[in-house]
Design a protein around this motif. Structure first.
Motif, PDB file in Angstrom:
ATOM      1  N   ALA A  40       0.841  -1.207   0.000  1.00 39.96           N
ATOM      2  CA  ALA A  40       0.000   0.000   0.000  1.00 39.96           C
ATOM      3  C   ALA A  40       0.874   1.255   0.000  1.00 39.96           C
ATOM      4  N   ALA A  41       1.934   1.213   0.810  1.00 42.15           N
ATOM      5  CA  ALA A  41       2.793   2.396   0.945  1.00 42.15           C
ATOM      6  C   ALA A  41       3.505   2.754  -0.360  1.00 42.15           C
ATOM      7  N   GLN A  42       3.563   1.807  -1.307  1.00 47.24           N
ATOM      8  CA  GLN A  42       4.211   2.081  -2.602  1.00 47.24           C
ATOM      9  C   GLN A  42       3.232   2.585  -3.658  1.00 47.24           C
ATOM     10  N   GLN A  43       1.939   2.621  -3.333  1.00 46.47           N
ATOM     11  CA  GLN A  43       0.958   2.989  -4.359  1.00 46.47           C
ATOM     12  C   GLN A  43       0.871   4.508  -4.525  1.00 46.47           C
ATOM     13  N   PRO A  44       0.545   4.952  -5.743  1.00 44.82           N
ATOM     14  CA  PRO A  44       0.353   6.394  -5.960  1.00 44.82           C
ATOM     15  C   PRO A  44      -0.785   6.930  -5.091  1.00 44.82           C
ATOM     16  N   GLY A  45      -0.566   8.076  -4.497  1.00 47.30           N
ATOM     17  CA  GLY A  45      -1.622   8.716  -3.709  1.00 47.30           C
ATOM     18  C   GLY A  45      -1.691   8.285  -2.262  1.00 47.30           C
ATOM     19  N   TYR A  46      -0.846   7.344  -1.866  1.00 49.24           N
ATOM     20  CA  TYR A  46      -0.826   6.879  -0.466  1.00 49.24           C
ATOM     21  C   TYR A  46      -0.311   7.981   0.449  1.00 49.24           C
ATOM     22  N   LEU A  47      -1.020   8.244   1.541  1.00 46.58           N
ATOM     23  CA  LEU A  47      -0.599   9.288   2.474  1.00 46.58           C
ATOM     24  C   LEU A  47      -0.154   8.745   3.825  1.00 46.58           C
ATOM     25  N   GLY A  48      -0.669   7.580   4.213  1.00 45.08           N
ATOM     26  CA  GLY A  48      -0.291   7.048   5.524  1.00 45.08           C
ATOM     27  C   GLY A  48      -1.321   6.060   6.022  1.00 45.08           C
ATOM     28  N   THR A 103      -8.036  -0.544  10.733  1.00 47.63           N
ATOM     29  CA  THR A 103      -6.940  -0.011   9.937  1.00 47.63           C
ATOM     30  C   THR A 103      -7.510   1.096   9.075  1.00 47.63           C
ATOM     31  N   VAL A 104      -6.942   2.274   9.220  1.00 50.94           N
ATOM     32  CA  VAL A 104      -7.380   3.396   8.394  1.00 50.94           C
ATOM     33  C   VAL A 104      -6.211   3.804   7.524  1.00 50.94           C
ATOM     34  N   SER A 105      -6.389   3.703   6.225  1.00 51.09           N
ATOM     35  CA  SER A 105      -5.354   4.202   5.324  1.00 51.09           C
ATOM     36  C   SER A 105      -5.861   5.493   4.688  1.00 51.09           C
ATOM     37  N   TYR A 106      -4.918   6.397   4.467  1.00 48.23           N
ATOM     38  CA  TYR A 106      -5.244   7.731   3.954  1.00 48.23           C
ATOM     39  C   TYR A 106      -4.680   7.871   2.542  1.00 48.23           C
ATOM     40  N   TRP A 107      -5.504   8.474   1.699  1.00 40.93           N
ATOM     41  CA  TRP A 107      -5.181   8.564   0.268  1.00 40.93           C
ATOM     42  C   TRP A 107      -5.527   9.944  -0.252  1.00 40.93           C
ATOM     43  N   ASP A 127      -9.593   8.144  -6.702  1.00 39.72           N
ATOM     44  CA  ASP A 127      -8.909   7.317  -7.701  1.00 39.72           C
ATOM     45  C   ASP A 127      -7.801   6.476  -7.069  1.00 39.72           C
ATOM     46  N   SER A 128      -7.054   7.071  -6.167  1.00 39.71           N
ATOM     47  CA  SER A 128      -5.992   6.310  -5.482  1.00 39.71           C
ATOM     48  C   SER A 128      -6.592   5.132  -4.725  1.00 39.71           C
ATOM     49  N   ILE A 129      -7.725   5.361  -4.105  1.00 36.62           N
ATOM     50  CA  ILE A 129      -8.384   4.287  -3.343  1.00 36.62           C
ATOM     51  C   ILE A 129      -8.871   3.195  -4.286  1.00 36.62           C
ATOM     52  N   ARG A 130      -9.475   3.602  -5.388  1.00 33.27           N
ATOM     53  CA  ARG A 130      -9.964   2.609  -6.375  1.00 33.27           C
ATOM     54  C   ARG A 130      -8.815   1.777  -6.925  1.00 33.27           C
ATOM     55  N   ASN A 131      -7.703   2.441  -7.214  1.00 35.16           N
ATOM     56  CA  ASN A 131      -6.549   1.712  -7.748  1.00 35.16           C
ATOM     57  C   ASN A 131      -6.006   0.705  -6.734  1.00 35.16           C
ATOM     58  N   TRP A 132      -5.945   1.120  -5.491  1.00 35.47           N
ATOM     59  CA  TRP A 132      -5.451   0.210  -4.450  1.00 35.47           C
ATOM     60  C   TRP A 132      -6.401  -0.980  -4.292  1.00 35.47           C
ATOM     61  N   ARG A 133      -7.682  -0.680  -4.320  1.00 38.47           N
ATOM     62  CA  ARG A 133      -8.661  -1.751  -4.193  1.00 38.47           C
ATOM     63  C   ARG A 133      -8.531  -2.776  -5.324  1.00 38.47           C
ATOM     64  N   ALA A 134      -8.154  -2.294  -6.507  1.00 40.96           N
ATOM     65  CA  ALA A 134      -8.082  -3.163  -7.692  1.00 40.96           C
ATOM     66  C   ALA A 134      -6.675  -3.720  -7.933  1.00 40.96           C
ATOM     67  N   GLN A 135      -5.723  -3.364  -7.078  1.00 39.83           N
ATOM     68  CA  GLN A 135      -4.326  -3.819  -7.260  1.00 39.83           C
ATOM     69  C   GLN A 135      -4.298  -5.353  -7.206  1.00 39.83           C
ATOM     70  N   ALA A 136      -3.547  -5.960  -8.141  1.00 40.51           N
ATOM     71  CA  ALA A 136      -3.673  -7.413  -8.361  1.00 40.51           C
ATOM     72  C   ALA A 136      -3.362  -8.250  -7.122  1.00 40.51           C
ATOM     73  N   GLU A 137      -2.239  -7.962  -6.489  1.00 38.17           N
ATOM     74  CA  GLU A 137      -1.842  -8.756  -5.318  1.00 38.17           C
ATOM     75  C   GLU A 137      -2.802  -8.510  -4.148  1.00 38.17           C
ATOM     76  N   HIS A 138      -3.277  -7.279  -4.066  1.00 39.15           N
ATOM     77  CA  HIS A 138      -4.253  -6.926  -3.030  1.00 39.15           C
ATOM     78  C   HIS A 138      -5.573  -7.673  -3.239  1.00 39.15           C
ATOM     79  N   LYS A 139      -5.967  -7.859  -4.496  1.00 37.46           N
ATOM     80  CA  LYS A 139      -7.197  -8.607  -4.799  1.00 37.46           C
ATOM     81  C   LYS A 139      -7.095 -10.049  -4.282  1.00 37.46           C
ATOM     82  N   ILE A 140      -5.921 -10.639  -4.447  1.00 36.61           N
ATOM     83  CA  ILE A 140      -5.716 -12.002  -3.950  1.00 36.61           C
ATOM     84  C   ILE A 140      -5.837 -12.023  -2.433  1.00 36.61           C
TER      85      ILE A 140
END
Lengths: 97, 97
Positions: free
Chosen positions: A25-33, A46-50, A54-67
């Protein structure tokens, strides 16, 4: 915001996957903390900040994260809630200030 | 959302005040619910849910709560952050479904 209740299933790579997801998550675009806390009875938040939705949608759809999400549903989590929120106002207090 | 780091100060009524604030919040107009979790190192997250910003403002200004806030700053909390957020989307998963 991810609020979750774990199952008793501790034997199948949960800790490793959790560590991996925080790092990824920390490597994704738009990640704030992130802020995370877990109690001994398996409830966690767990609260992640973005930067934006769009950053949230991308993280949600990230391939390894989907698994990881899929493994979470079949094994690690009894229940969870995900809330996508817009931070409107923020206050902080620091005794050291 | 209230994210906090406690001081070591456990001797002056923190637990009682905390219980009292959860009970009092639940009696306020517009209160929808709460989630809270604390780790052993004194980090905690408490998210309370409210119908609208007015409910949040009223709770923030509630007299007994104001006293608790003041005691929190002088004694119980090293740091905290308060974030007022708008829930835009919510997903849930329940293994029992």
């Amino acid at each position: 915001m991810f609020s979750s209740q774990r199952t008793d299933d501790d034997t199948d790579g949960y800790a490793e996957m959790s560590d991996r997801m925080f790092a990824l998550a920390a490597q994704q675009p738009g990640y704030l903390g992130v802020e995370t806390v877990h109690s001994e009875d398996g409830f966690g938040m767990t609260v992640s900040y973005w930067e934006n939705l769009d950053s949230i949608r991308n993280w949600r759809a990230q391939a390894e994260h989907k698994i990881a999400q899929q493994q979470g549903r079949t094994g690690w989590y009894e229940q969870y809630k995900i809330r996508i929120c817009l931070v409107e106002t923020e206050y902080s207090f620091d005794k050291a200030d």
